[in-house]
Motif scaffolding. Structure first.
Motif, short mmCIF file in Angstrom:
data_model
loop_
_atom_site.label_atom_id
_atom_site.label_comp_id
_atom_site.label_asym_id
_atom_site.label_seq_id
_atom_site.Cartn_x
_atom_site.Cartn_y
_atom_site.Cartn_z
N GLY A 529 -5.99 9.86 8.06
CA GLY A 529 -6.06 11.32 7.98
C GLY A 529 -7.32 11.74 7.26
N SER A 530 -7.32 12.96 6.77
CA SER A 530 -8.53 13.45 6.09
C SER A 530 -8.32 13.60 4.60
CB SER A 530 -8.93 14.81 6.70
OG SER A 530 -7.84 15.71 6.55
N GLU A 531 -7.08 13.50 4.16
CA GLU A 531 -6.82 13.64 2.73
C GLU A 531 -6.90 12.29 2.06
OE1 GLU A 531 -3.03 15.51 2.33
OE2 GLU A 531 -3.79 17.41 3.14
N SER A 532 -7.70 12.24 0.99
CA SER A 532 -7.78 10.96 0.31
C SER A 532 -6.60 10.85 -0.64
CB SER A 532 -9.10 10.83 -0.45
OG SER A 532 -9.12 11.74 -1.52
N THR A 533 -5.78 9.88 -0.32
CA THR A 533 -4.66 9.57 -1.21
C THR A 533 -5.28 8.74 -2.33
OG1 THR A 533 -4.05 8.63 0.92
CG2 THR A 533 -2.24 9.23 -0.56
N GLU A 534 -4.81 8.92 -3.56
CA GLU A 534 -5.41 8.06 -4.58
C GLU A 534 -5.11 6.61 -4.20
OE1 GLU A 534 -2.03 7.38 -6.62
OE2 GLU A 534 -1.66 8.77 -4.99
N GLU A 535 -6.14 5.79 -4.30
CA GLU A 535 -6.03 4.41 -3.83
C GLU A 535 -4.94 3.66 -4.57
OE1 GLU A 535 -9.01 2.06 -2.35
OE2 GLU A 535 -9.18 3.70 -0.90
N LYS A 537 -2.80 0.45 -5.24
CA LYS A 537 -3.07 -0.98 -5.10
C LYS A 537 -1.83 -1.67 -4.53
CE LYS A 537 -7.22 -1.06 -7.13
NZ LYS A 537 -7.69 0.06 -6.29
N CYS A 538 -1.57 -1.38 -3.29
CA CYS A 538 -0.39 -1.96 -2.67
C CYS A 538 -0.79 -2.63 -1.37
CB CYS A 538 0.64 -0.87 -2.41
SG CYS A 538 2.04 -1.42 -1.42
N LYS A 539 -0.27 -3.83 -1.20
CA LYS A 539 -0.61 -4.61 0.00
C LYS A 539 -0.07 -3.96 1.27
CE LYS A 539 0.27 -9.09 2.15
NZ LYS A 539 0.81 -10.44 2.07
N TYR A 540 1.01 -3.20 1.13
CA TYR A 540 1.72 -2.72 2.32
C TYR A 540 1.57 -1.23 2.58
CZ TYR A 540 3.87 -7.33 2.39
OH TYR A 540 4.07 -8.68 2.45
N TYR A 541 0.75 -0.55 1.79
CA TYR A 541 0.45 0.83 2.12
C TYR A 541 -1.05 1.00 2.22
CZ TYR A 541 -0.33 5.80 1.91
OH TYR A 541 -0.78 7.06 2.19
N ILE A 542 -1.52 1.32 3.40
CA ILE A 542 -2.95 1.32 3.65
C ILE A 542 -3.41 2.68 4.19
CG2 ILE A 542 -4.77 0.20 4.99
CD1 ILE A 542 -2.78 -2.31 4.81
N PRO A 543 -3.96 3.50 3.29
CA PRO A 543 -4.42 4.82 3.72
C PRO A 543 -5.90 4.79 4.10
CG PRO A 543 -4.35 4.68 1.30
CD PRO A 543 -4.09 3.30 1.83
N VAL A 544 -6.20 5.30 5.29
CA VAL A 544 -7.59 5.40 5.73
C VAL A 544 -7.95 6.88 5.76
CG1 VAL A 544 -9.21 4.97 7.61
CG2 VAL A 544 -7.38 3.33 7.14
N CYS A 545 -9.04 7.19 5.10
CA CYS A 545 -9.43 8.59 5.02
C CYS A 545 -10.76 8.81 5.75
CB CYS A 545 -9.54 8.99 3.56
SG CYS A 545 -10.27 10.60 3.33
N LEU A 546 -10.74 9.73 6.72
CA LEU A 546 -11.96 10.07 7.44
C LEU A 546 -12.38 11.48 7.06
CD1 LEU A 546 -11.00 8.84 11.05
CD2 LEU A 546 -12.37 7.61 9.34
N LYS A 547 -13.68 11.66 6.83
CA LYS A 547 -14.18 12.96 6.43
C LYS A 547 -13.71 14.07 7.36
CE LYS A 547 -17.64 15.58 4.39
NZ LYS A 547 -18.54 16.20 5.39
N LYS A 548 -13.86 13.82 8.68
CA LYS A 548 -13.47 14.83 9.65
C LYS A 548 -12.05 14.61 10.17
CE LYS A 548 -18.20 15.36 11.39
NZ LYS A 548 -19.01 14.89 12.53
N GLY A 549 -11.31 13.73 9.53
CA GLY A 549 -9.93 13.48 9.95
C GLY A 549 -9.85 12.80 11.30
N CYS A 550 -8.69 12.92 11.92
CA CYS A 550 -8.42 12.17 13.14
C CYS A 550 -9.17 12.69 14.36
CB CYS A 550 -6.92 12.18 13.43
SG CYS A 550 -5.97 11.47 12.08
N SER A 551 -9.87 13.82 14.21
CA SER A 551 -10.61 14.33 15.35
C SER A 551 -11.91 13.54 15.55
CB SER A 551 -10.94 15.81 15.14
OG SER A 551 -11.82 15.94 14.04
N ASP A 552 -12.26 12.71 14.59
CA ASP A 552 -13.49 11.91 14.69
C ASP A 552 -13.19 10.60 15.43
OD1 ASP A 552 -15.72 10.37 14.40
OD2 ASP A 552 -15.57 10.18 12.21
N MET A 553 -13.52 10.61 16.72
CA MET A 553 -13.16 9.46 17.57
C MET A 553 -13.82 8.16 17.12
SD MET A 553 -12.10 10.38 21.15
CE MET A 553 -12.82 11.54 22.21
#
Ligand code: X5A
Ligand code: ZN
Length: 669
Positions: A529-535, A537-553
């Protein structure tokens, strides 16, 4: 949509063989074709395909990749005596002629062209041609490596010429380097040639300097020739998948081909006396599937090598069954790539960095001088005392890939009454009532304050769907729900805890995710998504943050291939939950690609959750779940540097836990 799969085969191509003693050629036998075809018949795959007849290629077609002198020379071979044939053969490397081989070679080219015609005109979606002689070693004026005419190279030129295609991707997963294909398209940016091959620092046949990773193409074609040299034998499934995820797929999607041709050699499978690799036959199901959503699904596989008469037919069946759209087998033993494979991957990525924006962030080469390294490594290998052979390759044993049984129901849809069920899907109505215990748990955990009958019905239906998936009664499903977050929490809770599934949750868009379940390791949650979740430190939760969110192909595809696919493969879930958060802003095409690609996992057991008001997504989602080809993405822009950096940081943090995320060898970090 439901388009077919072509199968092209003719017994005539079994009617030539080696007529004298030649240890280099004795493995190339007619049985290669008969065992492959018999296996397709025995497994009821042949009759599910559209049989297309072969034809002889014309002179003009053969001349698309060969010289007139060479064609004229080969034309004389049917009239030669045995002695003449032997002598004729001597001018070429590792090949033999026979009075009927010219006829077969014309049929092999013709089969490839028939396949291209059927696929490009839309008569079928995809297909495979079982041919002899193979093609990828033959050169403009020379037979080589059992090959007479370059079937696939001719097919690529033919497709461009006859149908005006602009870009053709050739994926050569045969264990040998198709140098003939490389020479043909070296300076041509309209044909992207990818080959991995046993190389052993140039010690392995055909022992060419130009098979190494630094042959990237010439002039305008620079960047359009990709060589992945395997410098050790024994490469496994993880090594093959790593190269697909971290190199071939991102580049292929950036290239955006109009057609995919596969030099489908199966000497890269376990048990092969030439390849001596250890990838199991089911990996070819995955390689095929991963290529099936490029070019709108237009894929033509043409047989090249494959000399173990047990693994060859198994791998052919895996390939064809995947082309037919059956659920994928669960990939076995993905414990991460070996050091040698990572070194190769690192070198290729770095050599191609100037040409592909998806590789812009590839690391520099570790050594200052590449050519010294090559020589040094080759010498090192030589010094090693050959360790005790475990088993000769041909005696290797491996389990037969389990039968892939498609569940009775392919896809179900759980929809509000006013939304029509897409064609090919079955509207889900839970047949059996849930047990009272589950219902009271649902009430207690999720519907505390609301006595919402509708919500309860929806949640219990979702749970029934996951249960039927577990029993393999249903393959996949989609649901429109009022509250995706609640539905996701509920399904994950139930599927992970009660049904003890390993659940891969792929969350597209911002919002709350079931990270507590991830913390317990019962689910692997990836979110983009576009919101940065505070990182965390968990092996099983992986948040990816894109500046323009999911609209950035481009950013999105980078995350899919560089993170989600390798994580999914390594986690090996038994259920995939794909969640489309409200306002995700993901493009339809990207969504369909993602939905299609995630079906690599869990034998296709994917449940898609979407918000009630996203009715327009039902059709496209169903289509992807049903196995229709996802529409191609337009040609991608370069991903944002800051997004790439963020993803690299994520990879860095995770690669100790998730070996398939590695893209560099440990020492060279
Ligand atoms: C098509 C193919 C291999 C030739 C090996 C010669 N050729 N040593 O696999
Ligand atoms: Zn080969």
């Amino acid at each position: 949509m439901k388009m077919g799969t072509a199968l092209i085969y003719d017994e005539e191509m079994t009617k030539y063989k080696l007529l004298w003693v030649d240890p280099a050629c004795k493995i190339e036998v007619p049985e290669r074709l008969t065992v492959s075809h018999d296996a397709l018949v025995r497994n009821s795959l042949a009759d599910r395909c559209v049989a297309i007849p072969v034809r002889e290629a014309t002179d003009a077609e053969i001349l698309l990749a060969h010289s007139e002198e060479y064609l004229e020379a080969v034309k004389k071979t049917p009239y030669m005596t045995l002695e003449d044939l032997k002598e004729f053969t001597l001018q070429y490397g590792d090949v033999y002629f026979h009075p009927n081989i010219y006829h077969c070679a014309k049929l092999a080219v013709g089969a490839a062209l028939q396949l291209v015609d059927s696929v490009v005109t839309g008569k079928v979606r995809n297909g495979m041609a079982l041919v002899r002689p193979p093609g990828h070693h033959s050169m403009r004026s020379a037979a080589n490596g059992f090959c007479v005419f370059n079937n696939v190279a001719i097919a690529a030129r033919y497709a461009k010429q006859k149908y005006g295609l602009e870009r053709v991707l050739i994926v050569d997963w045969d264990v040998h380097h198709g140098q003939g294909v490389q020479y043909c398209f070296e300076d041509d940016p309209s044909v992207l040639y990818f080959s991995w091959h046993r190389y052993e620092h140039q010690k392995f046949w055909p022992q060419l300097r130009e098979s190494d990773y630094d042959s990237v193409g010439k002039e305008k074609g620079a960047g359009f020739n990709i060589n992945v040299p395997w410098n050790k034998v024994g490469m496994e499934n993880s090594d093959y998948l790593s190269v697909f995820c971290h190199l071939l797929l991102p580049v292929a999607y950036e290239f955006c081909p109009d057609l995919v041709l596969v030099c489908a050699g199966f000497d890269s499978a376990i048990g092969d006396p030439e390849g001596e690799m250890c990838a199991t036959p089911d990996i070819f199901a995955h390689l095929t599937h991963l290529l099936m959503n490029l070019a709108g699904g237009k894929l033509c596989a043409v047989l090249e090598g494959g000399y173990n008469l047990t693994s060859l037919p198994q791998a052919v069946c895996q390939t064809v069954q995947t082309l037919l759209g059956d659920p994928l087998p669960q990939p076995a033993n993905l414990s991460g790539p070996c050091t040698s494979a990572l070194e190769s991957l690192h070198c290729v990525r770095s050599a191609h960095r100037p040409y592909w924006s998806c590789l812009k962030h590839a690391a520099d080469l570790p050594t200052s001088d590449i050519s010294t390294k090559r020589i040094k490594l080759a010498e090192e290998e030589e010094e090693k005392t050959p360790k005790e052979e475990e088993k000769s390759t041909e005696e290797k044993v491996w389990p037969e890939p389990p039968k892939r049984v498609a569940p009775p129901v392919r896809s179900v849809a759980l929809l509000p009454k006013d939304v029509t069920c897409p064609e090919g899907c079955k509207r889900f109505s839970s047949s059996e009532a849930l047990d009272p215990l589950t219902v009271s748990k649902l009430r207690e955990n999720f519907l505390k304050d609301a006595d919402d009958g509708d919500a309860l019905t929806t949640l219990s239906s979702l749970i029934s769907i996951t249960e039927e998936m577990k029993k393999n009664e249903i393959c996949s499903g989609l649901a429109l729900v009022r509250d995706v977050t609640m539905a996701m929490m509920c399904v994950v809770q139930h599927a992970a805890a009660a049904l003890s599934n390993r659940v891969l949750v792929v969350c597209v868009g911002n919002g709350k995710v079931p990270s507590h379940i991830a913390e317990e390791g019962k689910a692997l949650v990836v979110q983009i998504g576009s919101e940065s979740t505070e990182e965390q430190k968990c092996k099983y939760y992986i948040p990816v943050c894109l500046k323009k969110g999911c609209s950035d192909m481009s950013g999105f595809i980078q995350a899919v291939f560089g993170l989600f696919l390798p994580l999914g493969y390594e986690y090996d879930p038994s259920l995939v939950l794909l969640v489309r958060m409200p306002d995700s802003r993901i493009h339809d095409r990207m969504w369909q690609q993602l939905t299609a690609l995630l079906q690599s996992f869990a034998q296709g057991h994917t449940l898609v959750l979407m918000q009630e008001d996203e009715k327009a997504c039902v059709g496209p989602t169903a289509s992807s779940l049903l196995g229709d080809p996802a529409p191609p993405l337009e040609r991608l822009q370069a991903p944002l540097p800051q997004d790439m950096e963020a993803m690299e940081r994520l990879r860095h943090r995770l690669q100790a836990d998730w070996k398939l995320l590695q893209i560099t060898a440990p020492e060279s970090g």
